[in-house]
Design an enzyme around this catalytic site. Structure first.
Site, PDB file in Angstrom:
ATOM      1  N   TRP A 101       8.429 -51.657 -26.533  1.00 58.01           N
ATOM      2  CA  TRP A 101       9.179 -52.612 -25.704  1.00 58.01           C
ATOM      3  C   TRP A 101       9.741 -53.747 -26.554  1.00 58.01           C
ATOM      4  O   TRP A 101      10.872 -54.188 -26.349  1.00 58.01           O
ATOM      5  CB  TRP A 101       8.304 -53.164 -24.575  1.00 58.01           C
ATOM      6  CG  TRP A 101       7.794 -52.085 -23.660  1.00 58.01           C
ATOM      7  CD1 TRP A 101       6.499 -51.873 -23.298  1.00 58.01           C
ATOM      8  CD2 TRP A 101       8.559 -51.071 -22.990  1.00 58.01           C
ATOM      9  NE1 TRP A 101       6.418 -50.784 -22.462  1.00 58.01           N
ATOM     10  CE2 TRP A 101       7.656 -50.278 -22.258  1.00 58.01           C
ATOM     11  CE3 TRP A 101       9.914 -50.754 -22.950  1.00 58.01           C
ATOM     12  CZ2 TRP A 101       8.067 -49.191 -21.483  1.00 58.01           C
ATOM     13  CZ3 TRP A 101      10.328 -49.668 -22.185  1.00 58.01           C
ATOM     14  CH2 TRP A 101       9.407 -48.907 -21.461  1.00 58.01           C
ATOM     15  N   ASP A 171       7.378 -61.551 -23.599  1.00 57.87           N
ATOM     16  CA  ASP A 171       7.318 -60.541 -22.545  1.00 57.87           C
ATOM     17  C   ASP A 171       5.833 -60.359 -22.207  1.00 57.87           C
ATOM     18  O   ASP A 171       5.063 -59.890 -23.040  1.00 57.87           O
ATOM     19  CB  ASP A 171       7.922 -59.236 -23.071  1.00 57.87           C
ATOM     20  CG  ASP A 171       7.791 -58.059 -22.102  1.00 57.87           C
ATOM     21  OD1 ASP A 171       7.174 -58.219 -21.032  1.00 57.87           O
ATOM     22  OD2 ASP A 171       8.310 -56.964 -22.434  1.00 57.87           O
ATOM     23  N   LYS A 195       3.538 -54.148 -13.124  1.00 58.77           N
ATOM     24  CA  LYS A 195       2.331 -53.852 -13.890  1.00 58.77           C
ATOM     25  C   LYS A 195       1.114 -54.526 -13.258  1.00 58.77           C
ATOM     26  O   LYS A 195       0.142 -53.877 -12.951  1.00 58.77           O
ATOM     27  CB  LYS A 195       2.486 -54.295 -15.348  1.00 58.77           C
ATOM     28  CG  LYS A 195       3.731 -53.759 -16.049  1.00 58.77           C
ATOM     29  CD  LYS A 195       3.653 -52.260 -16.312  1.00 58.77           C
ATOM     30  CE  LYS A 195       4.993 -51.623 -16.614  1.00 58.77           C
ATOM     31  NZ  LYS A 195       5.655 -52.034 -17.827  1.00 58.77           N
TER      32      LYS A 195
HETATM   33  C1  LIG Z   1       6.875 -51.694 -18.542  1.00 61.33           C
HETATM   34  C2  LIG Z   1       7.258 -52.686 -19.563  1.00 61.33           C
HETATM   35  C3  LIG Z   1       8.604 -52.957 -19.856  1.00 61.33           C
HETATM   36  C4  LIG Z   1       9.735 -52.218 -19.194  1.00 61.33           C
HETATM   37  O1  LIG Z   1       9.846 -52.641 -17.881  1.00 61.33           O
HETATM   38  P1  LIG Z   1      11.074 -52.225 -16.921  1.00 61.33           P
HETATM   39  O2  LIG Z   1      10.802 -53.028 -15.705  1.00 61.33           O
HETATM   40  O3  LIG Z   1      10.991 -50.760 -16.723  1.00 61.33           O
HETATM   41  O4  LIG Z   1      12.345 -52.642 -17.604  1.00 61.33           O
HETATM   42  C5  LIG Z   1       8.873 -53.930 -20.787  1.00 61.33           C
HETATM   43  N1  LIG Z   1       7.890 -54.612 -21.401  1.00 61.33           N
HETATM   44  C6  LIG Z   1       6.578 -54.365 -21.150  1.00 61.33           C
HETATM   45  C7  LIG Z   1       5.536 -55.143 -21.865  1.00 61.33           C
HETATM   46  C8  LIG Z   1       6.239 -53.398 -20.224  1.00 61.33           C
HETATM   47  O5  LIG Z   1       4.932 -53.157 -19.983  1.00 61.33           O
END
Ligand SMILES: *Cc1c(COP(=O)(O)O)cnc(C)c1O
Length: 360
Positions: A101, A171, A195
């Site tokens: 990511w 993030d 998540k």
């Molecule tokens: C799942 C995830 C993403 C991607 O998320 P989307 O909503 O599918 O764009 C990005 N960063 C992290 C840390 C993730 O766990």
């Protein structure tokens, strides 16, 4: 069939209490005679839902007054672009690449300016967090970027990088609200809800106010300017109303659990049960360096792909679902977010012990 123990990395398990409440309110939200799905986002009823959600989130994270909370859409992926579009004033940014990511975010930022990778753990399949105490931060860097918890690889930053005074962007999709955090150490914190917080479709961004300006990269669409959403309290256009409502319920649930300090304690206890077993098991092994281990995502392998497949199949039949590792790494991964009860992890470990004995 009853409810399973769901170890999905995302969309992921939500608190059963929240789902039951939502079910009870499905046809008639608190005497409004409508579902939250059916009502105007400009209505008084919805206004209270979104305001309460923001306030509860502010309470949980102790968000300082000079930070805005935005409820956005487009997944974490759209933030990979919105961050450079809104923050890259000097067109320079430093990225720490600790997984897929972070790498995607880094690649996206390269479309907009000079994004540099200043540290990476790709040499060992992202199984650790690199030392970030003295990195070559660019003097002109508009920000330093991290993915704080690496969902796929199961690593987490235990200390934040030394950004040498530059703004930190994180993030936190897969560790959001899993433990307390000091918001003032960050310029931007963002995460997809699916998540640890709510349904897919909502992204929450917490942004220091001085960064929210009209001085964005030329051509940035109105919808992708933080200012558009900040000026309109996340109601510039129709927001993901139902998702925000569920997030709000999860915030109230977290408060009832005792807040983030209590969640941290519980999450540490939960993760320890699984990691302790992995450390003593002769069959199963954790794949991550011990001091980088995530409390939320626990990848493990047997070392034999056929045996991994057998384990996943038998676990699924026994009611432990979504244990397959990410397609890029294989093996297994147990995601044990806030809503996974301790007994879910205890029972999984019991099952793993039984599987180990049968397959020794
Ligand atoms: C799942 C995830 C993403 C991607 O998320 P989307 O909503 O599918 O764009 C990005 N960063 C992290 C840390 C993730 O766990």
């Amino acid at each position: 069939m009853g409810r399973v123990y769901n170890f999905s990395a995302g969309p992921a398990v939500l608190p059963e209490e929240v789902l039951k409440e939502a079910a009870a309110e499905m046809l008639d939200y608190q005497g409004s005679g409508q579902s939250v799905m059916e009502m105007s986002h400009r209505s008084k009823v919805f206004d209270k839902i979104i305001k309460d959600a923001e306030q509860d989130l502010r309470d949980l994270l102790n968000i300082p007054d000079n930070y805005k909370v935005l409820f956005l859409q487009g997944g974490a992926h759209l933030q990979f672009a919105m961050i450079p579009m809104n923050l890259m004033k000097n067109k320079v940014a430093d990225y720490i690449v600790t997984g897929q990511w972070a790498k995607r975010a880094f690649k996206e930022a390269q479309k907009f300016g000079d994004a540099k990778c200043i540290a990476s753990s790709e040499d060992k399949t992202f199984s650790y967090i690199p030392d970030c105490s003295d990195l070559p931060i660019d003097d002109n860097a508009d920000y330093v970027y991290i993915c704080e918890n690496n969902t796929i690889y199961g690593t987490k930053f235990k200390t934040l990088p030394n950004t040498k005074g530059k703004d930190l962007v994180a993030d936190v999709s897969s560790c959001f609200l899993s433990e307390p955090m000091d918001v003032s150490k960050y310029a931007v914190i963002y995460g997809g809800a699916q998540k640890n917080i709510g349904p897919a479709g909502v992204v929450i961004a917490i942004i220091r106010e001085d960064l929210i300006t009209e001085d964005v990269l030329p051509g940035t669409p109105t919808m992708l300017m933080y200012k558009t959403h900040a000026d309109n309290d996340s109601l510039y256009n129709t927001p993901p109303c139902y998702g925000i409502y569920i997030c709000g319920k999860v915030f109230k649930w977290l408060k009832k659990q005792g807040g983030l300090a209590a969640m941290k304690e519980r999450n540490e206890k939960k993760a320890k049960i699984l990691y302790d077993f992995l450390d003593e098991s002769k069959l199963f092994k954790g794949t991550v360096e011990k001091n980088s281990r995530s409390l939320m995502n626990v990848p493990f392998v047997t070392g034999d792909a056929d045996l991994d497949a057998k384990f996943i199949k038998e676990a699924t039949e026994a009611g432990f679902v979504n244990l397959k590792g990410h397609r890029s790494v294989g093996g297994m991964r147990a995601s044990i977010y806030n809503a996974m009860p301790i007994e879910g992890v205890e029972k999984l470990v019991e099952f793993m012990k039984k599987f180990e004995a049968e397959n020794a």
